[in-house]
Design a protein around this motif. Sequence first.
Motif, PDB file in Angstrom:
ATOM      1  N   GLU A  51       0.825  -1.210   0.000  1.00 20.46           N
ATOM      2  CA  GLU A  51       0.000   0.000   0.000  1.00 20.46           C
ATOM      3  C   GLU A  51       0.860   1.261   0.000  1.00 20.46           C
ATOM      4  O   GLU A  51       0.535   2.246  -0.661  1.00 20.46           O
ATOM      5  CB  GLU A  51      -0.953   0.003   1.200  1.00 20.46           C
ATOM      6  CG  GLU A  51      -2.084  -0.991   1.079  1.00 20.46           C
ATOM      7  CD  GLU A  51      -2.972  -0.708  -0.121  1.00 20.46           C
ATOM      8  OE1 GLU A  51      -3.265   0.473  -0.403  1.00 20.46           O
ATOM      9  OE2 GLU A  51      -3.362  -1.674  -0.792  1.00 20.46           O
ATOM     10  N   GLU A  52       1.971   1.227   0.753  1.00 18.96           N
ATOM     11  CA  GLU A  52       2.878   2.372   0.763  1.00 18.96           C
ATOM     12  C   GLU A  52       3.447   2.627  -0.630  1.00 18.96           C
ATOM     13  O   GLU A  52       3.539   3.769  -1.077  1.00 18.96           O
ATOM     14  CB  GLU A  52       4.033   2.126   1.728  1.00 18.96           C
ATOM     15  CG  GLU A  52       3.682   2.226   3.181  1.00 18.96           C
ATOM     16  CD  GLU A  52       4.865   1.890   4.069  1.00 18.96           C
ATOM     17  OE1 GLU A  52       6.012   1.842   3.575  1.00 18.96           O
ATOM     18  OE2 GLU A  52       4.638   1.660   5.269  1.00 18.96           O
ATOM     19  N   ILE A  53       3.829   1.560  -1.303  1.00 18.83           N
ATOM     20  CA  ILE A  53       4.406   1.695  -2.642  1.00 18.83           C
ATOM     21  C   ILE A  53       3.364   2.227  -3.619  1.00 18.83           C
ATOM     22  O   ILE A  53       3.660   3.060  -4.472  1.00 18.83           O
ATOM     23  CB  ILE A  53       4.994   0.349  -3.115  1.00 18.83           C
ATOM     24  CG1 ILE A  53       6.222   0.000  -2.266  1.00 18.83           C
ATOM     25  CG2 ILE A  53       5.363   0.396  -4.589  1.00 18.83           C
ATOM     26  CD1 ILE A  53       6.783  -1.376  -2.523  1.00 18.83           C
ATOM     27  N   LYS A  54       2.120   1.766  -3.492  1.00 21.15           N
ATOM     28  CA  LYS A  54       1.055   2.235  -4.384  1.00 21.15           C
ATOM     29  C   LYS A  54       0.772   3.719  -4.191  1.00 21.15           C
ATOM     30  O   LYS A  54       0.461   4.430  -5.145  1.00 21.15           O
ATOM     31  CB  LYS A  54      -0.229   1.446  -4.147  1.00 21.15           C
ATOM     32  CG  LYS A  54      -0.193   0.058  -4.716  1.00 21.15           C
ATOM     33  CD  LYS A  54      -1.504  -0.658  -4.458  1.00 21.15           C
ATOM     34  CE  LYS A  54      -1.444  -2.096  -4.916  1.00 21.15           C
ATOM     35  NZ  LYS A  54      -2.691  -2.811  -4.612  1.00 21.15           N
ATOM     36  N   THR A  55       0.874   4.206  -2.968  1.00 17.75           N
ATOM     37  CA  THR A  55       0.540   5.602  -2.698  1.00 17.75           C
ATOM     38  C   THR A  55       1.720   6.547  -2.932  1.00 17.75           C
ATOM     39  O   THR A  55       1.544   7.761  -2.855  1.00 17.75           O
ATOM     40  CB  THR A  55       0.045   5.779  -1.253  1.00 17.75           C
ATOM     41  OG1 THR A  55       1.051   5.313  -0.347  1.00 17.75           O
ATOM     42  CG2 THR A  55      -1.250   5.020  -1.029  1.00 17.75           C
ATOM     43  N   MET A  56       2.892   6.010  -3.219  1.00 20.41           N
ATOM     44  CA  MET A  56       4.069   6.850  -3.443  1.00 20.41           C
ATOM     45  C   MET A  56       3.924   7.671  -4.720  1.00 20.41           C
ATOM     46  O   MET A  56       3.270   7.253  -5.666  1.00 20.41           O
ATOM     47  CB  MET A  56       5.332   5.995  -3.573  1.00 20.41           C
ATOM     48  CG  MET A  56       5.823   5.378  -2.305  1.00 20.41           C
ATOM     49  SD  MET A  56       7.222   4.302  -2.623  1.00 20.41           S
ATOM     50  CE  MET A  56       8.546   5.462  -2.564  1.00 20.41           C
ATOM     51  N   ASP A  57       4.546   8.844  -4.727  1.00 24.83           N
ATOM     52  CA  ASP A  57       4.622   9.664  -5.935  1.00 24.83           C
ATOM     53  C   ASP A  57       5.860   9.220  -6.710  1.00 24.83           C
ATOM     54  O   ASP A  57       6.986   9.556  -6.357  1.00 24.83           O
ATOM     55  CB  ASP A  57       4.706  11.142  -5.574  1.00 24.83           C
ATOM     56  CG  ASP A  57       4.699  12.024  -6.802  1.00 24.83           C
ATOM     57  OD1 ASP A  57       4.224  11.564  -7.870  1.00 24.83           O
ATOM     58  OD2 ASP A  57       5.172  13.175  -6.700  1.00 24.83           O
ATOM     59  N   GLU A  60       8.789  11.537  -9.419  1.00 27.61           N
ATOM     60  CA  GLU A  60      10.055  12.179  -9.092  1.00 27.61           C
ATOM     61  C   GLU A  60      11.207  11.190  -8.965  1.00 27.61           C
ATOM     62  O   GLU A  60      12.348  11.588  -8.781  1.00 27.61           O
ATOM     63  CB  GLU A  60       9.915  12.962  -7.788  1.00 27.61           C
ATOM     64  CG  GLU A  60       8.889  14.068  -7.864  1.00 27.61           C
ATOM     65  CD  GLU A  60       8.651  14.736  -6.525  1.00 27.61           C
ATOM     66  OE1 GLU A  60       9.281  14.322  -5.546  1.00 27.61           O
ATOM     67  OE2 GLU A  60       7.833  15.665  -6.478  1.00 27.61           O
ATOM     68  N   LEU A  61      10.932   9.901  -9.052  1.00 24.03           N
ATOM     69  CA  LEU A  61      11.974   8.892  -8.881  1.00 24.03           C
ATOM     70  C   LEU A  61      12.756   8.685 -10.169  1.00 24.03           C
ATOM     71  O   LEU A  61      12.250   8.884 -11.266  1.00 24.03           O
ATOM     72  CB  LEU A  61      11.346   7.562  -8.456  1.00 24.03           C
ATOM     73  CG  LEU A  61      10.613   7.545  -7.118  1.00 24.03           C
ATOM     74  CD1 LEU A  61       9.992   6.188  -6.894  1.00 24.03           C
ATOM     75  CD2 LEU A  61      11.550   7.882  -5.988  1.00 24.03           C
ATOM     76  N   LYS A  62      13.995   8.266 -10.007  1.00 23.82           N
ATOM     77  CA  LYS A  62      14.822   7.914 -11.152  1.00 23.82           C
ATOM     78  C   LYS A  62      14.416   6.536 -11.648  1.00 23.82           C
ATOM     79  O   LYS A  62      13.724   5.783 -10.959  1.00 23.82           O
ATOM     80  CB  LYS A  62      16.298   7.902 -10.752  1.00 23.82           C
ATOM     81  CG  LYS A  62      16.819   9.258 -10.337  1.00 23.82           C
ATOM     82  CD  LYS A  62      18.267   9.152  -9.942  1.00 23.82           C
ATOM     83  CE  LYS A  62      18.786  10.479  -9.435  1.00 23.82           C
ATOM     84  NZ  LYS A  62      20.164  10.387  -8.970  1.00 23.82           N
ATOM     85  N   ALA A  68      13.941  -0.742  -8.885  1.00 25.07           N
ATOM     86  CA  ALA A  68      14.087  -1.376  -7.572  1.00 25.07           C
ATOM     87  C   ALA A  68      12.717  -1.575  -6.914  1.00 25.07           C
ATOM     88  O   ALA A  68      12.463  -2.620  -6.293  1.00 25.07           O
ATOM     89  CB  ALA A  68      14.990  -0.538  -6.682  1.00 25.07           C
ATOM     90  N   LEU A  69      11.818  -0.595  -7.063  1.00 25.30           N
ATOM     91  CA  LEU A  69      10.467  -0.729  -6.503  1.00 25.30           C
ATOM     92  C   LEU A  69       9.703  -1.860  -7.190  1.00 25.30           C
ATOM     93  O   LEU A  69       8.992  -2.622  -6.532  1.00 25.30           O
ATOM     94  CB  LEU A  69       9.696   0.579  -6.648  1.00 25.30           C
ATOM     95  CG  LEU A  69       9.937   1.632  -5.581  1.00 25.30           C
ATOM     96  CD1 LEU A  69       9.147   2.886  -5.886  1.00 25.30           C
ATOM     97  CD2 LEU A  69       9.584   1.110  -4.215  1.00 25.30           C
ATOM     98  N   ARG A  70       9.846  -1.966  -8.514  1.00 19.79           N
ATOM     99  CA  ARG A  70       9.172  -3.047  -9.239  1.00 19.79           C
ATOM    100  C   ARG A  70       9.666  -4.409  -8.767  1.00 19.79           C
ATOM    101  O   ARG A  70       8.878  -5.334  -8.568  1.00 19.79           O
ATOM    102  CB  ARG A  70       9.375  -2.904 -10.744  1.00 19.79           C
ATOM    103  CG  ARG A  70       8.479  -1.882 -11.387  1.00 19.79           C
ATOM    104  CD  ARG A  70       8.472  -2.011 -12.897  1.00 19.79           C
ATOM    105  NE  ARG A  70       9.782  -1.821 -13.492  1.00 19.79           N
ATOM    106  CZ  ARG A  70      10.273  -0.666 -13.912  1.00 19.79           C
ATOM    107  NH1 ARG A  70       9.560   0.433 -13.795  1.00 19.79           N
ATOM    108  NH2 ARG A  70      11.480  -0.596 -14.461  1.00 19.79           N
ATOM    109  N   LYS A  71      10.979  -4.519  -8.575  1.00 15.63           N
ATOM    110  CA  LYS A  71      11.540  -5.784  -8.081  1.00 15.63           C
ATOM    111  C   LYS A  71      11.015  -6.101  -6.684  1.00 15.63           C
ATOM    112  O   LYS A  71      10.705  -7.248  -6.367  1.00 15.63           O
ATOM    113  CB  LYS A  71      13.065  -5.724  -8.069  1.00 15.63           C
ATOM    114  CG  LYS A  71      13.683  -5.859  -9.428  1.00 15.63           C
ATOM    115  CD  LYS A  71      15.196  -5.884  -9.334  1.00 15.63           C
ATOM    116  CE  LYS A  71      15.815  -6.032 -10.708  1.00 15.63           C
ATOM    117  NZ  LYS A  71      17.283  -6.063 -10.647  1.00 15.63           N
TER     118      LYS A  71
END
Length: 105
Positions: A51-57, A60-62, A68-71
């Motif tokens: 849920e935290e990852i889904k709500t992240m913006d 702005e990420l590289k 890394a988030l997808r993995k």
Amino acid sequence: MKKVTFYLMMMVLSLSILPTQMMAKEKTPTAITNDSKEVPAEVKVLLNRLEEIKTMDKSELKSSEKKALRKEVRAINAELRSTGNGVYLSVGAIIIVILLLILLL
């Protein structure tokens, strides 16, 4: 002979799959009770992280950070599936089983 088996297979597949709209009906909302199963704490932690990852913006990420988030999401989903104690069959496995049944019977 090959056309006959192909047509027979297509007929069986088309008749065995029912449209979901025919089976649709209104369901009354039911209250969820925690009597049957309690969700383990480690599963709750994993679900909260998802849920935290889904709500992240993520705008702005590289690209390396997004990768890394997808993995991480894939690893969490794999871990959640492994804790499910269920038997999972892919669509390809189901098709192979059906074809084997048709060929053997």
